[in-house]
Design an enzyme around this catalytic site. Structure first.
Site, PDB file in Angstrom:
ATOM      1  N   ALA A  94      -1.646   8.401   3.426  1.00 52.26           N
ATOM      2  CA  ALA A  94      -2.766   9.072   3.995  1.00 52.26           C
ATOM      3  C   ALA A  94      -2.923   8.719   5.538  1.00 52.26           C
ATOM      4  O   ALA A  94      -2.440   7.819   6.089  1.00 52.26           O
ATOM      5  CB  ALA A  94      -4.214   8.790   3.120  1.00 52.26           C
ATOM      6  N   GLY A 138      -0.180   7.268   0.280  1.00 53.37           N
ATOM      7  CA  GLY A 138      -0.237   8.380  -0.511  1.00 53.37           C
ATOM      8  C   GLY A 138       1.144   9.249  -0.258  1.00 53.37           C
ATOM      9  O   GLY A 138       1.249  10.063  -0.963  1.00 53.37           O
TER      10      GLY A 138
HETATM   11  C1  3H9 Z   1      -3.365   5.743   1.786  1.00 50.07           C
HETATM   12  O1  3H9 Z   1      -2.071   6.356   2.034  1.00 50.07           O
HETATM   13  C2  3H9 Z   1      -4.315   5.934   0.608  1.00 50.07           C
HETATM   14  C3  3H9 Z   1      -3.772   6.993  -0.368  1.00 50.07           C
HETATM   15  O2  3H9 Z   1      -3.658   6.244  -1.528  1.00 50.07           O
HETATM   16  C4  3H9 Z   1      -4.561   8.200  -0.652  1.00 50.07           C
HETATM   17  C5  3H9 Z   1      -6.020   7.870  -1.005  1.00 50.07           C
HETATM   18  C6  3H9 Z   1      -6.732   9.244  -1.402  1.00 50.07           C
HETATM   19  N1  3H9 Z   1      -2.313   7.257   9.366  1.00 50.07           N
HETATM   20  O3  3H9 Z   1       2.949   0.956  13.400  1.00 50.07           O
HETATM   21  P1  3H9 Z   1       3.564   2.003  14.239  1.00 50.07           P
HETATM   22  C7  3H9 Z   1       0.148   5.484  13.778  1.00 50.07           C
HETATM   23  S1  3H9 Z   1      -3.686   4.655   2.928  1.00 50.07           S
HETATM   24  C8  3H9 Z   1      -2.513   7.403  10.671  1.00 50.07           C
HETATM   25  O4  3H9 Z   1       3.448   1.488  15.726  1.00 50.07           O
HETATM   26  P2  3H9 Z   1       6.231   1.504  13.193  1.00 50.07           P
HETATM   27  C9  3H9 Z   1      -0.214   4.107  14.353  1.00 50.07           C
HETATM   28  O5  3H9 Z   1      -1.626   4.081  14.625  1.00 50.07           O
HETATM   29  C10 3H9 Z   1      -2.294   4.459   4.131  1.00 50.07           C
HETATM   30  N2  3H9 Z   1      -1.884   6.939  11.666  1.00 50.07           N
HETATM   31  O6  3H9 Z   1       5.215   2.229  14.019  1.00 50.07           O
HETATM   32  C11 3H9 Z   1       0.633   4.387  15.592  1.00 50.07           C
HETATM   33  O7  3H9 Z   1      -0.202   5.127  16.550  1.00 50.07           O
HETATM   34  P3  3H9 Z   1      -0.330   4.857  18.214  1.00 50.07           P
HETATM   35  C12 3H9 Z   1      -0.875   3.830   3.264  1.00 50.07           C
HETATM   36  C13 3H9 Z   1      -0.898   6.031  11.506  1.00 50.07           C
HETATM   37  O8  3H9 Z   1       7.150   2.216  13.421  1.00 50.07           O
HETATM   38  C14 3H9 Z   1       1.789   5.052  15.212  1.00 50.07           C
HETATM   39  O9  3H9 Z   1       1.519   5.807  14.058  1.00 50.07           O
HETATM   40  N3  3H9 Z   1      -0.011   3.676   4.414  1.00 50.07           N
HETATM   41  C15 3H9 Z   1      -0.542   5.818  10.197  1.00 50.07           C
HETATM   42  O10 3H9 Z   1       6.027   0.000  13.772  1.00 50.07           O
HETATM   43  C16 3H9 Z   1       2.966   4.487  14.880  1.00 50.07           C
HETATM   44  O11 3H9 Z   1       2.841   3.503  14.140  1.00 50.07           O
HETATM   45  C17 3H9 Z   1      -0.116   2.710   5.360  1.00 50.07           C
HETATM   46  O12 3H9 Z   1      -0.862   1.771   5.332  1.00 50.07           O
HETATM   47  C18 3H9 Z   1      -1.301   6.250   8.992  1.00 50.07           C
HETATM   48  N4  3H9 Z   1      -0.949   6.196   7.777  1.00 50.07           N
HETATM   49  O13 3H9 Z   1       5.660   1.169  11.764  1.00 50.07           O
HETATM   50  C19 3H9 Z   1       0.776   2.801   6.306  1.00 50.07           C
HETATM   51  N5  3H9 Z   1       0.619   5.043  10.298  1.00 50.07           N
HETATM   52  O14 3H9 Z   1       1.129   5.248  18.506  1.00 50.07           O
HETATM   53  C20 3H9 Z   1       0.344   2.286   7.818  1.00 50.07           C
HETATM   54  C21 3H9 Z   1       0.898   4.670  11.353  1.00 50.07           C
HETATM   55  O15 3H9 Z   1      -1.330   5.947  18.620  1.00 50.07           O
HETATM   56  N6  3H9 Z   1       1.567   2.220   8.800  1.00 50.07           N
HETATM   57  N7  3H9 Z   1       0.033   5.532  12.206  1.00 50.07           N
HETATM   58  O16 3H9 Z   1      -0.542   3.455  18.137  1.00 50.07           O
HETATM   59  C22 3H9 Z   1       2.781   1.316   8.825  1.00 50.07           C
HETATM   60  O17 3H9 Z   1       2.783   0.379   7.869  1.00 50.07           O
HETATM   61  C23 3H9 Z   1       3.317   1.664  10.107  1.00 50.07           C
HETATM   62  O18 3H9 Z   1       2.900   2.367  10.736  1.00 50.07           O
HETATM   63  C24 3H9 Z   1       4.815   2.271   9.584  1.00 50.07           C
HETATM   64  C25 3H9 Z   1       5.780   2.491  11.032  1.00 50.07           C
HETATM   65  C26 3H9 Z   1       5.565   1.332   9.008  1.00 50.07           C
HETATM   66  C27 3H9 Z   1       4.606   3.554   9.047  1.00 50.07           C
END
Ligand code: 3H9
Length: 736
Positions: A94, A138
């Protein structure tokens, strides 16, 4: 109002026909909206999500997918569909930014994730999710609504919501156990760690690993299913992996015990376990309803808001206003370290772990051998715990060259000094390094308190001198405080920040002052802990209250672990800086004079048994009483709340001064330092965020009371007063 938004978030009646925008055609592909498109490939369609950088399920993405699936269902000429993510990844979850909008009431319309996923699952034609990069949160929940899932070998799948203080909220806790079994689903949802594609295949979460081109592999897989009759398996209708009550009880009991230990104080892991338990005891729909209730409780908790603050904070600290992202960086191919003590050895391990060859120099053979033996022992422990193989250990060890001279230092791109914390010694070493290092090499000091400009002045190149303050044990702790001197060159800063990432650390840039951010605040915190003891709290009362608050350890126990003699030596070196007449703690110095240096001498604030368990010591209590009564300090008992206020507000008040002086760039930088270097509980968001959650007016008023009662060291920070009077928060504050 907020309840309505959340109700929307979970309603089941999604109507794809009413999704915004409506499809339009462009060069052979149909854009459902700007984020999701669909193109024909013979009898099947490929649906692509294109929402950089991580294809999060921002508004428009779920609706676009559902609209595309509705098209697939309705068009008689289409036989099936593949969903894929554009760019580096499948769907990473999400859109985390949306949660804050919901809880603050800023967004009224919620996305109907449940309805979207159900509409995918109900599609009468087979559908395949093609996964690369990460299928997180999500993203995995959407994939589990598809009838089949395929993935590249490097793909990662996970439900990391607990790391944001949440649980899966789009039926992940109900579908995952149906695919993966109860044990693995519980582990994934309660711990939040991803699994690789190979494990997902074994567990039944995915159906095939695709070597080579993912999209083509997914299309071929779909054609094979169509050739077999095109079955459409609905995950929600499966129950063969839901186990039996007795076996499940053992799984949930073990998971709860583990969650209470590993995620002490956090509600989300326990909620995740409860939601999966509901999957095993109730119908799918009732389980989904329970998940929704638990998700809502988590979403509105301070814990989730704090953890989301931490998620964005860790990324925010990389942004330095006058050092833009495109600042040229220096290449780091070879490193060298002066000092093979605890810190030098740990730093060397960081370089070796990142594949960077490193020379480590000591002055005596005995110290060098001791340092290398510690490094080897640390690596052997990791091998024993299964973190990596003996082969990897030998490879890493081979990258570390121990020696007694400066040979090869002239080839190093970065030299880190990690000797004893004394200004004269550091200046001598930097003078020597200035003679040896090649032009353009970074000279870093691992000082934890000292003036980096004074150290830099011992060289002819202060622009290449910087502080790299590691935290003990340096090979484990994630924080790297990067200290900018007055003359430090921007390239050196940009390189240091990038190097921190390469060493798998969180680098936070700070300004130059005594103790920088972390230790300057720690000084106030530790001092207050000691004052409390002098005023009548027992050491175990102080440590116990702070441990229960969520700190990894109480401050007095930390002193015993680090060695009380370390602070004692620093205090002696800086005795000339003390303000005459200002109250100073007495007990730690008295303990050192008795030879009680902490764990290493078997006694400090506590006595230690053979297993290093801390035992309250009547001798210490007698010493405290004697010294404090002798100094005329009135003694009384303290509640845990008072202990927390005195110690936390001391941290916060100093943090406010640091922020106003510009030593920290933003309040969140202080939070990230405390979370990664000082054992501060992540679910409280860091000291400055914690202050915001209490309200700065209340914090300021208590600081004023402490000032009236305890004197000058509680002088309120002007910024704290200003923000309290303006009704603002630290998070709002930007330095003019
Ligand atoms: C969920 O899904 C709930 C569900 O059950 C539905 C409920 C109804 N959203 O980390 P990075 C941004 S909860 C918005 O540097 P990497 C991040 O802020 C969600 N933004 O890259 C950054 O922005 P900026 C469950 C997001 O390659 C840019 O993307 N999912 C999101 O080192 C690059 O990110 C998670 O918890 C997001 N979901 O790592 C996953 N994700 O450039 C959380 C990232 O402006 N994310 N951004 O600073 C991660 O673990 C890592 O970002 C990922 C990439 C491994 C995906």
């Amino acid at each position: 109002m907020i309840f309505n938004c959340l109700f929307n978030l979970f309603r089941h009646n999604f109507d794809p026909v009413r999704s915004p925008g409506g499809p339009f055609k462009k060069e052979g592909k149909i854009d459902m909206n700007s984020l999701v498109s669909m193109r024909r490939d013979g009898e099947i369609v490929v649906i692509t999500v294109d929402n950089p950088p991580v294809n999060a399920l921002s508004p428009g993405v779920p609706e676009g997918i559902a609209a595309a699936i509705a098209e697939v269902a309705a068009d008689e000429t289409i036989r099936g569909a593949v969903l894929i993510g554009a760019g580096q990844t499948f769907i990473a979850g999400a859109d985390i930014r949306e949660f804050g909008k919901i809880t603050s009431g800023q967004r009224r319309e919620g996305i109907d994730f449940l309805g979207v996923i159900r509409s995918i699952e109900d599609c009468p034609k087979p559908t395949v999710a093609a996964i690369h990069g990460t299928a997180f949160g999500g993203g995995l929940e959407v994939a589990m609504g598809f009838h089949y899932r395929v993935a590249v070998p490097s793909a990662q799948l996970g439900q990391p919501e607990v790391k944001l203080g949440l649980i899966p909220g789009a039926a992940g806790t109900q579908r995952l156990p149906r695919l993966a079994g109860v044990e693995l689903a519980t582990r994934m949802c309660a711990e939040g760690n991803p699994i690789p594609a190979s494990e997902a295949l074994t567990a039944g979460i995915i159906d095939r690993i695709i070597e080579g081109d993912l999209l083509q592999g997914a299309i071929d897989f779909l054609h094979e299913r169509l050739a077999e009759g095109g079955a459409t398996h609905k995950t929600r209708e499966r129950d063969e992996k839901l186990g039996d009550e007795v076996a499940n009880k053992a799984i949930f009991d073990a998971a709860r015990t583990q969650a209470r230990k590993a995620a002490r104080g956090q509600m989300a892991p326990l909620a995740a376990i409860e939601a999966i338990e509901a999957a095993t005891l109730r119908s799918f729909d009732d389980g989904v309803a329970r998940e929704a209730e638990l998700f809502r409780e988590c979403l509105h908790s301070d814990q989730s808001k704090s953890l989301i603050h931490v998620f964005f904070g860790e990324r925010e600290v990389a942004r330095i206003p006058d050092v833009p992202k495109d600042t040229p960086q220096l290449e780091i191919r070879r490193a060298a370290i002066v000092g093979a003590g605890t810190m030098g050895g740990g730093i060397a391990m960081n370089y070796a772990n990142a594949g960077i060859p490193v020379i480590i120099r000591e002055t005596t053979r005995e110290a060098l051998e001791r340092g290398m033996a510690t490094i080897r022992r640390n690596y052997e422990n990791s091998v024993r715990r299964g973190r990596f193989s003996a082969e990897v250990m030998e490879k890493r060890l081979s990258l570390i060259t121990p020696q007694l001279d400066y040979d090869g230092f002239e080839e190093a791109d970065i030299i880190t000094e990690a000797v004893f914390e004394g200004m004269e010694l550091k200046k001598t070493i930097f003078g020597e390094l200035d003679q040896i290092a090649r032009p353009g090499a970074i000279l870093a000091s691992n000082t934890s308190t000292l003036n980096i400009d004074e150290i830099a002045a011992a060289t002819s190149r202060p622009d290449f001198v910087i502080g790299h303050h590691y935290f003990s044990p340096a090979n484990v702790m994630r924080l790297l405080e990067i200290v900018r001197g007055t003359k430090t060159n921007r390239q050196v800063i940009a390189t240091s920040m990038a190097l921190a990432r390469r060493l798998k650390k969180v680098g936070v840039l700070v300004g130059n002052c005594y103790g920088f951010v972390g230790n300057r605040m720690l000084h106030e915190y530790g001092r207050e802990a000691q004052f409390l003891v002098e005023e009548g709290a027992r050491p175990q009362d102080v440590d116990g209250a702070l441990y229960n608050f969520g700190m990894a350890m109480g401050p007095l126990a930390v002193g015993d672990l680090a060695g009380l003699d370390v602070g004692w030596r620093i205090r002696k070196e800086h005795a000339h800086l003390l303000v005459p007449g200002e109250r100073q703690p007495m007990i730690a110095d008295a303990l050192c004079e008795m030879g009680r240096y902490g764990q290493k001498t078997g006694a400090g604030w506590y006595r230690y048994d053979a297993d290093r368990r801390a035992i309250p010591d009547p001798e210490v209590e007698a010493l405290i009483e004697r010294l404090s009564t002798g100094a005329g300090i009135a003694r009384r008992s303290f509640t845990p709340e008072e202990i927390i206020e005195r110690t936390q507000y001391a941290l916060i008040n100093e943090g406010a001064k640091i922020l106003e002086e510009g030593i920290a760039l933003r309040a969140v930088d202080i939070d990230i330092i405390y979370l990664n270097g000082y054992g501060y509980p992540s679910w409280r968001g860091g000291p400055m965020w914690y202050a915001d959650t209490i309200g700065l007016r209340k914090v300021y008023d208590r600081v004023c009371e402490f000032h009236d009662h305890h004197g000058v060291h509680w002088t309120p920070a002007p910024l704290l007063r200003q923000l309290a009077e303006e009704g603002k928060s630290f998070a709002d504050y930007r330095r003019p």
